[in-house]
Design an enzyme around this catalytic site. Structure first.
Site, short mmCIF file in Angstrom:
data_model
loop_
_atom_site.label_atom_id
_atom_site.label_comp_id
_atom_site.label_asym_id
_atom_site.label_seq_id
_atom_site.Cartn_x
_atom_site.Cartn_y
_atom_site.Cartn_z
N ASP A 156 3.67 -32.92 77.86
CA ASP A 156 2.25 -33.23 78.07
C ASP A 156 1.93 -34.71 77.84
O ASP A 156 2.42 -35.32 76.90
CB ASP A 156 1.36 -32.38 77.17
N HIS A 183 1.79 -30.16 82.20
CA HIS A 183 0.67 -31.06 82.50
C HIS A 183 0.76 -31.33 84.00
O HIS A 183 1.60 -32.12 84.44
CB HIS A 183 0.82 -32.33 81.66
N ASP A 311 -6.87 -29.70 73.67
CA ASP A 311 -6.37 -31.04 74.04
C ASP A 311 -6.97 -32.11 73.12
O ASP A 311 -7.27 -33.23 73.56
CB ASP A 311 -6.64 -31.36 75.52
ZN LIG Z 1 -2.08 -33.28 79.33
#
Ligand SMILES: [Zn+2]
Length: 437
Positions: A156, A183, A311
């Site tokens: 990510d 991602h 996130d």
């Molecule tokens: Zn991300």
């Protein structure tokens, strides 16, 4: 403040039915009854929670704790505090630290620090490729066999863009009973991108991040996962088209095992915020349009998107309070997640509190492979719980949040619902805005 026997008075599990008292001892739920006699438990901590809602503790599949490497913005300790204050009992820490969590030494460090601090169970995510460079698979097997027992792997911050590397990662994770969290961003389509490709970015002259860059990778990876019988988890779904792709992919025979998350900010904020030119609104994937927000809310309500993940991305002042092009993407999320969901999903009637338990606890626990989290509120189950005042509201101030960084996009906003108490294995980790000593 930490204690092993707790009596909670007057709560409504899942916000349903009559008020109940709940006895917690030895880390589990011992009793649920209309009235528990306190005299029988003289050393118990009594929480008067009249009218509050009791849910299983939240699980975040996507947190950036920044340790090791950027302890000026967040540490495992401050991130754990933010998590506990946000109602979380488990968080998965992303691998894009410095050094990268692509080997067993780093993942064991993160895992051990989380246990020492003890405010939330910290599960390190292992990188898919060495140094997140997308070239060579990391030692996934070593990380899986380490003390941290890594089962979720992600690059990510970067997409595993090479389809052959992605194929091998899916095959390898299948052998480890793991999952690849992708991602989804085709880098050739987003080179230099600064904001969602649309009218607002065009007006400001910002290079666009087209929705198709996300949707095409999700489609590719769903097809690969289905072909290989492997598990794919799609990070931070942000477009209406991505929800359509997931709806299609999940309905296919031999779909493999596909899951997806959406962030609180993509459920509430839009690219109209670009007009402020304030980089606090810069995030990857970028804030999209109101059409996307409506589609994401619907997909989450239907279960096409399985869960919410924050996130949570702390950044230093010098990396946010600068020109838009130079600012780093990302925003804080742990302490505001529940309230943003209450605003976007509960007050709109799209989810009830049982639905909130599903998207913030049960599904992420299942995707992350945590047998002791996201459990039903029943006698004998682990006491990983959160108490919520649904009628309270609060005004967000970044400086008051537990994170070292203060890059919240909700500064000054008054949001509904408040986390009152968080309980991990029967011990109070946060109560009334303070973490346990
Ligand atoms: Zn991300």
């Amino acid at each position: 403040m930490a204690t092993r026997t707790v009596v909670i008075r007057g709560v409504r599990p899942y916000g349903e039915g009559e008020r109940l008292d709940v006895l917690l001892a030895d880390g589990v739920i011992k009793q649920l009854a209309p009235a528990i006699e306190i005299d029988e438990h003289p050393d118990a901590t009594v929480l008067d929670a009249a009218g509050q809602i009791l849910l299983p503790g939240f699980v975040d599949l996507h947190t950036h704790l920044r340790e090791p490497g950027r302890e000026d913005t967040e540490t495992i300790r401050t991130g754990s505090a933010a998590a506990a204050l946000g109602g979380f009992t488990a968080v998965f820490a992303m691998a894009n630290t410095n050094p990268v969590a692509d080997n067993e030494i780093i993942v064991e460090h993160v895992w051990r620090r989380g246990r020492e601090i003890g405010l939330v169970d910290v599960y390190p995510i292992g990188a898919v490729t060495v140094g997140l460079a997308g070239q060579r698979l990391a030692e996934m097997g070593q990380m899986a066999r380490s003390q941290a027992q890594v089962r979720v792997f992600s690059d990510d911050g970067h997409c595993v863009a090479d389809p052959l590397i992605m194929r091998r990662a899916l095959e390898y994770s299948r052998a480890l009973d793991g999952v690849i969290a992708q991602h989804a961003e085709e880098p050739r389509l987003t080179a230099g991108a600064q904001a969602h490709e649309g009218e607002h970015a065009a007006r400001l002259g910002l290079a666009g991040w087209p929705a198709a860059a996300e949707e095409s990778i999700i489609a590719r990876d769903c097809l690969l996962a289905g072909h290989l019988g492997a598990r794919l988890h799609v990070c931070h779904v942000s477009t209406a088209g991505a929800a359509d792709v997931l709806r299609w992919a999940k309905a296919r025979p031999h779909a493999g095992s596909i899951s997806a998350e959406v962030t609180p900010h993509h459920l509430l904020l839009t690219d109209e915020r670009l007009a402020t030119y304030d980089p606090v609104n810069k995030v990857n994937p970028p804030l999209r349009t109101s059409v996307d927000v409506a589609a994401l809310r619907q997909a989450l309500a239907e279960g096409v998107i399985d869960c919410v993940a924050t996130d949570h991305a702390p950044h230093a002042v010098q990396d946010k309070d600068c020109e838009w092009d130079a600012a780093r993407p990302g925003m804080l999320g742990l302490q505001t997640a529940l309230s943003v969901l209450a605003e976007a999903m509960v007050s709109t009637g799209l989810l009830d509190w049982r639905g909130i338990a599903r998207v913030l606890s049960e599904r992420p626990a299942a995707i992350g492979g945590l047998p002791d989290q996201g459990r039903p509120i029943e006698v004998g189950e682990p006491a990983n719980l959160v108490l919520i005042d649904p009628d309270a509201s609060w005004t967000v101030h970044g400086a008051d949040l537990a994170s070292i960084a203060d890059n919240t996009p909700y500064e000054g906003m008054t949001l509904p619902a408040k986390i009152m108490t968080t309980i991990l294995r029967g011990a109070i980790t946060a109560h009334d805005g303070k973490v346990a000593e």
